[in-house]
Design an enzyme around this catalytic site. Sequence first.
Site, mmCIF file in Angstrom:
data_model
loop_
_atom_site.group_PDB
_atom_site.id
_atom_site.type_symbol
_atom_site.label_atom_id
_atom_site.label_comp_id
_atom_site.label_asym_id
_atom_site.label_seq_id
_atom_site.Cartn_x
_atom_site.Cartn_y
_atom_site.Cartn_z
ATOM 1 N N ASP A 73 0.822 -1.207 0.000
ATOM 2 C CA ASP A 73 0.000 0.000 0.000
ATOM 3 C C ASP A 73 0.858 1.260 0.000
ATOM 4 O O ASP A 73 2.029 1.242 0.363
ATOM 5 C CB ASP A 73 -0.947 0.016 1.202
ATOM 6 C CG ASP A 73 -0.210 0.002 2.539
ATOM 7 O OD1 ASP A 73 0.605 -0.921 2.756
ATOM 8 O OD2 ASP A 73 -0.441 0.909 3.365
ATOM 9 N N GLU A 135 -0.120 -1.047 5.738
ATOM 10 C CA GLU A 135 0.948 -0.656 6.657
ATOM 11 C C GLU A 135 0.845 0.824 6.985
ATOM 12 O O GLU A 135 1.116 1.246 8.121
ATOM 13 C CB GLU A 135 2.316 -0.959 6.024
ATOM 14 C CG GLU A 135 3.509 -0.750 6.941
ATOM 15 C CD GLU A 135 4.074 0.665 6.950
ATOM 16 O OE1 GLU A 135 4.935 0.959 7.797
ATOM 17 O OE2 GLU A 135 3.657 1.486 6.100
#
Length: 376
Positions: A73, A135
């Site tokens: 991400d 994350e």
Amino acid sequence: MNMKTEEILAHLVAFPSVVGQPNGNIVGWIQNYLESHGVDVAVLMGPEGDRANLFASIGPKDRSGIILSGHMDVVPANEDGWFTDPFVLRTESGKLYGRGASDMKGFLACVLASVPNLSTASLTRPIHLSFSYDEEAGCRGVPHLIKRLPQLCAEPEGCIVGEPSGMRAIRAHKGKAAARIEVHGRSGHSSRPDQGLNAIHAMTAVLSEAVRQAESLAAGPFDSNFEPAYSSLQIGVIKGGQAVNIIPDICTADIEARSISGVNPAELLMPVKAAVESLARLGFRTSWELLSQYPALSLSADSRLALLLHDLTGTEPLAAVSYGTEAGLFQAAGIEAIICGPGDIARAHRANEYMELAELTACQRMIEDLGKKLSV
């Protein structure tokens, strides 16, 4: 399909895998790439149902090996100042520009570009690939992967988290906990404050406690490896009210604590939580939501993993940084962890984020040298 590192990075950047959003497209592309090289891949759906972690192994899974860990991400690319589309990789003067180029799709590209070499290296100990989601929202995805590790492979010897570090290994980082507070009062006309409950006024008591806690943390304990050398707490977001003549019936605030090694970051928030709960006696309804939490990382200088990274990079590992990563979660699960990856954290989360081609080359060399060590 053998591809150059920068070609793989272009594919990864093209996926707008923004934190908190479905990530099936990037997961599917990586899965197909790995499987085309004969790599065993597990796609591990998270509880959200629309995003997944990915875990893959090269070499004998029944032996202890090394995890290469990174997140898929990225943060949104809403900043002003982008020269071109942030989700189209642009190369200029040895630099590759795009959202996630440094944080941390550059590392993922290096790992994937090394796969053809690793898959033919006759590894006697495995290299595992751990690619996580969300994350950037406080390491929300990787805990679900870590829980599954006993079913996926033998206990790993260590984990290298490829966050941008200029290819210098880092042995420690701070822990973090973040919480969202809501205070619900009762609305009304501002001319009759006696008939309402002002949620913003009530929140000020909570914020005052947060400021007091922040000031007390600055007095120690200290760890000189960090800058600043103490744990910290801050109020990052506050929202409330509709108009100056309306008693606000709701106020929200987001706070975070960052802790030095040996300190539980969630415990640093407890005085603030107590202040929130005390509002109930005044008639306010409150809620406390822990948004994210990960522990500090602390790896000794003489650990096997630190010595391995010294050997692979030719540079003494750095003692500590103040930002956080997934490495602390791996260590908390009993797996030694260290940070080492291409790029610079100072380039992340800003317009025209970039990775230098030379950094990708150095990272891929490190990974392939790791493969040689695990083939002995």
